[in-house]
Every structure is written in structure tokens, then in C-alpha cells.
Design a protein around this motif. Structure first.
Motif, mmCIF file in Angstrom:
data_model
loop_
_atom_site.group_PDB
_atom_site.id
_atom_site.type_symbol
_atom_site.label_atom_id
_atom_site.label_comp_id
_atom_site.label_asym_id
_atom_site.label_seq_id
_atom_site.Cartn_x
_atom_site.Cartn_y
_atom_site.Cartn_z
ATOM 1 N N VAL A 25 0.864 -1.177 0.000
ATOM 2 C CA VAL A 25 0.000 0.000 0.000
ATOM 3 C C VAL A 25 0.898 1.224 0.000
ATOM 4 O O VAL A 25 1.703 1.417 0.925
ATOM 5 N N CYS A 26 0.783 2.060 -1.035
ATOM 6 C CA CYS A 26 1.682 3.203 -1.200
ATOM 7 C C CYS A 26 0.965 4.512 -0.892
ATOM 8 O O CYS A 26 -0.156 4.758 -1.351
ATOM 9 N N VAL A 27 1.657 5.367 -0.137
ATOM 10 C CA VAL A 27 1.163 6.704 0.190
ATOM 11 C C VAL A 27 2.357 7.652 0.131
ATOM 12 O O VAL A 27 3.512 7.226 0.183
ATOM 13 N N GLY A 28 2.071 8.961 0.028
ATOM 14 C CA GLY A 28 3.169 9.922 0.095
ATOM 15 C C GLY A 28 3.179 10.907 -1.047
ATOM 16 O O GLY A 28 2.149 11.197 -1.665
ATOM 17 N N ILE A 29 4.352 11.445 -1.326
ATOM 18 C CA ILE A 29 4.509 12.470 -2.349
ATOM 19 C C ILE A 29 5.767 12.190 -3.192
ATOM 20 O O ILE A 29 6.653 11.459 -2.745
ATOM 21 N N PHE A 30 5.807 12.699 -4.361
ATOM 22 C CA PHE A 30 4.738 13.341 -5.107
ATOM 23 C C PHE A 30 4.070 12.292 -5.983
ATOM 24 O O PHE A 30 4.768 11.448 -6.551
ATOM 25 N N THR A 31 2.746 12.352 -6.095
ATOM 26 C CA THR A 31 2.001 11.289 -6.774
ATOM 27 C C THR A 31 2.533 11.033 -8.172
ATOM 28 O O THR A 31 2.663 9.879 -8.598
ATOM 29 N N ASP A 32 2.836 12.088 -8.897
ATOM 30 C CA ASP A 32 3.245 11.971 -10.300
ATOM 31 C C ASP A 32 4.748 11.777 -10.462
ATOM 32 O O ASP A 32 5.221 11.658 -11.601
ATOM 33 N N GLN A 33 5.482 11.717 -9.370
ATOM 34 C CA GLN A 33 6.925 11.536 -9.477
ATOM 35 C C GLN A 33 7.357 10.294 -8.700
ATOM 36 O O GLN A 33 7.320 9.189 -9.218
ATOM 37 N N CYS A 34 7.774 10.454 -7.452
ATOM 38 C CA CYS A 34 8.337 9.306 -6.728
ATOM 39 C C CYS A 34 7.305 8.237 -6.396
ATOM 40 O O CYS A 34 7.618 7.050 -6.402
ATOM 41 N N VAL A 35 6.068 8.636 -6.104
ATOM 42 C CA VAL A 35 5.037 7.627 -5.853
ATOM 43 C C VAL A 35 4.803 6.809 -7.112
ATOM 44 O O VAL A 35 4.817 5.575 -7.088
ATOM 45 N N SER A 36 4.593 7.486 -8.227
ATOM 46 C CA SER A 36 4.345 6.782 -9.485
ATOM 47 C C SER A 36 5.522 5.901 -9.893
ATOM 48 O O SER A 36 5.334 4.752 -10.315
ATOM 49 N N SER A 37 6.731 6.421 -9.759
ATOM 50 C CA SER A 37 7.905 5.624 -10.128
ATOM 51 C C SER A 37 8.011 4.367 -9.277
ATOM 52 O O SER A 37 8.320 3.278 -9.763
ATOM 53 N N THR A 38 7.740 4.513 -7.987
ATOM 54 C CA THR A 38 7.793 3.364 -7.083
ATOM 55 C C THR A 38 6.699 2.360 -7.411
ATOM 56 O O THR A 38 6.939 1.144 -7.448
ATOM 57 N N PHE A 44 4.520 -7.273 -7.533
ATOM 58 C CA PHE A 44 3.799 -6.988 -6.306
ATOM 59 C C PHE A 44 2.420 -6.459 -6.671
ATOM 60 O O PHE A 44 2.252 -5.766 -7.685
ATOM 61 N N ASP A 45 1.420 -6.780 -5.859
ATOM 62 C CA ASP A 45 0.112 -6.162 -5.979
ATOM 63 C C ASP A 45 0.192 -4.831 -5.242
ATOM 64 O O ASP A 45 0.681 -4.780 -4.106
ATOM 65 N N VAL A 46 -0.258 -3.763 -5.868
ATOM 66 C CA VAL A 46 -0.066 -2.423 -5.313
ATOM 67 C C VAL A 46 -1.403 -1.719 -5.149
ATOM 68 O O VAL A 46 -2.265 -1.766 -6.023
ATOM 69 N N VAL A 47 -1.550 -1.046 -4.019
ATOM 70 C CA VAL A 47 -2.692 -0.175 -3.752
ATOM 71 C C VAL A 47 -2.152 1.222 -3.510
ATOM 72 O O VAL A 47 -1.176 1.399 -2.757
ATOM 73 N N VAL A 48 -2.748 2.217 -4.128
ATOM 74 C CA VAL A 48 -2.410 3.621 -3.880
ATOM 75 C C VAL A 48 -3.615 4.289 -3.227
ATOM 76 O O VAL A 48 -4.732 4.212 -3.756
ATOM 77 N N LEU A 49 -3.396 4.945 -2.112
ATOM 78 C CA LEU A 49 -4.468 5.646 -1.414
ATOM 79 C C LEU A 49 -4.480 7.104 -1.861
ATOM 80 O O LEU A 49 -3.587 7.880 -1.521
ATOM 81 N N GLU A 50 -5.485 7.456 -2.638
ATOM 82 C CA GLU A 50 -5.486 8.760 -3.296
ATOM 83 C C GLU A 50 -5.564 9.923 -2.327
ATOM 84 O O GLU A 50 -5.025 11.011 -2.599
ATOM 85 N N ASP A 51 -6.216 9.735 -1.176
ATOM 86 C CA ASP A 51 -6.297 10.822 -0.210
ATOM 87 C C ASP A 51 -5.164 10.768 0.812
ATOM 88 O O ASP A 51 -5.184 11.480 1.810
#
Length: 233
Positions: A167-180, A189-196
Motif C-alpha cells: 500500500v503506497c502513500v506519500g509524495i509526489f504522486t506523479d513523481q516518486c510515488v508513481s515511479s515506485t 507486487f500487488d499495489v494499492v495507492v491511497l489517493e487521499d
């Protein structure tokens, strides 16, 4: 049905069936908090800025700071508390260099502009914000890349922990979060991103990136939706 299964869909997935619920077994799930560091929340006094262009740029970033303090950090703190209460692994990644002059940084972190930050690993700006500080023996990886997998041994750590869902959270959504997220997905891996629990520099960038990564690299949902799947009140 409305909700995460139909929200944030791009044209690629307009006709796709609804995805299955992610497997959030506490034994094989981990939370990864990405780059919520002091440097990104520090701001000068607006009136101290000498030019109108600098003040205008300051104003552009105000919604990001409001989102971080009003939504993202409180929601991450809530998810951290829920995961810790259930003995679920919580890990952290932060951008930092091992050298004082930053010579070990990747090229993307040396280019001029927004990403060109010198963050020695022991300095205060590179630390995770106090509200979300790691507890006990929670694992923190230091990365000199956008992806938390590419520049660290995080993949090996996750494998050793028996993790299958991140489960991924943090910043920046369009940079390091997206790359990760993309790196994790490529490593199966199965990945979940929490938008809020995430933020990009602008709401437009946030919405577009969530649409881009949803359903191919991850499932995008809100914190309440994930916690409901886990049976958390």
C-alpha cells in the motif's frame, strides 16, 4: 456500482470488468510511506519574497500545502495507526544522499529545477516529518532515485518479509510515488495507492496521474475504502 472499482479510470479501462478486491492479509501486506519529508513542507514567509513572480509561484503551491496538512498527513497517520495496531509492516522511503555534496545522487536528482535538492541523509530537511516518524524497528530506506525500489534493497527486504501487497502513500504522486508503484508492479507486487494519502503539486497533476496508473500498475482507492476492506471501523 460506484467507488474505487469504477473511479479514476482512463480510456484504456472504460470497458474493463471491475477489479477484484486486493488481498490485504496482514501477514503479506505492507504500508510504504514515500518521501513525506521536512524539506517539502518548509515555506518562507510570503512577504519576504522579493519579486512578484516569486510570490505568485508561492501562491501556486498553497493548495498543495493545504492538502498536505489538512488531508494527506492526517490520513497517513490514521492508516499508520491502523496498520501498527494489527502488526502490519510499515516501511518508509526518503530521498537523501550519503555524501555532503550529493555526488552520489542519480542524474534525475542533479538536473536543474525542482528535483535538484541537496539532502544529506543526516540533515533535518531530509528527515520524515515528525507526525509520521517511524516507530520502533520500522524500516527506512534511503534512495537517490525516484523509485524506492531502483535505488535501494527494498525489493529484497519486501521479499524477505514475505510481502505480496504494498500500500503506497506519500509524495509526489506523479513523481516518486508513481515511479515506485511502476517498479513494484513490474516486480509482480500487488499495489494499492491511497489517493487521499498522496499529493502532487497541483490537483490537475494528481487527478491525471491517478488515472494513468490505476488498474494497470495499481488499484487506486481512498483510505476509508481500504480500511473497510480490512474490517477497520
Amino acid at each position: 456500482m460506484t467507488g474505487w472499482k469504477t473511479r479514476n479510470r482512463s480510456v484504456y479501462y472504460e470497458l474493463a470488468p471491475e477489479p477484484d478486491d486486493p488481498d490485504l492479509d496482514p501477514a503479506t501486506t505492507a504500508l510504504l510511506v514515500i518521501d513525506v519529508q521536512n524539506v517539502y513542507l518548509q515555506r518562507p514567509d510570503r512577504e519576504s519574497l522579493p519579486t512578484e513572480a516569486e510570490r505568485a509561484h508561492y501562491d501556486v503551491w498553497t493548495p498543495f500545502h493545504e492538502r498536505m496538512h489538512g488531508t494527506v498527513i492526517p490520513n497517513i497517520a490514521r492508516v499508520l495507526a491502523a496498520f501498527r495496531a494489527r502488526g502490519i509492516e510499515c516501511l518508509f522511503a526518503r530521498i537523501a544522499c550519503h555524501t555532503t555534496d550529493g555526488r552520489d545522487r542519480s542524474l534525475s536528482q542533479k538536473k536543474p529545477g525542482f528535483n535538484n535538492l541537496l539532502l544529506p541523509k543526516d540533515d533535518a530537511p531530509s528527515q520524515i516529518v515528525e507526525t509520521l516518524a517511524p516507530a520502533g524497528d520500522e524500516i527506512v530506506v534511503i534512495k537517490t532515485t525516484d523509485s524506492a525500489l531502483t535505488g535501494t534493497n527494498l525489493r529484497l527486504i519486501l521479499a524477505n518479509l514475505g510481502i505480496r501487497t504494498v500500500v503506497c502513500v506519500g509524495i509526489f504522486t506523479d513523481q516518486c510515488v508513481s515511479s515506485t508503484v511502476r517498479s513494484l508492479a513490474d516486480e509482480s507486487f500487488d499495489v494499492v495507492v491511497l489517493e487521499d494519502c498522496c499529493a502532487a503539486a497541483t490537483d490537475a497533476l494528481q487527478a491525471r496521474e491517478l488515472e494513468i496508473i490505476n488498474m494497470i500498475y495499481c488499484n487506486v482507492m481512498r483510505a476509508d475504502e481500504m480500511l473497510a476492506l480490512m474490517g477497520v471501523e
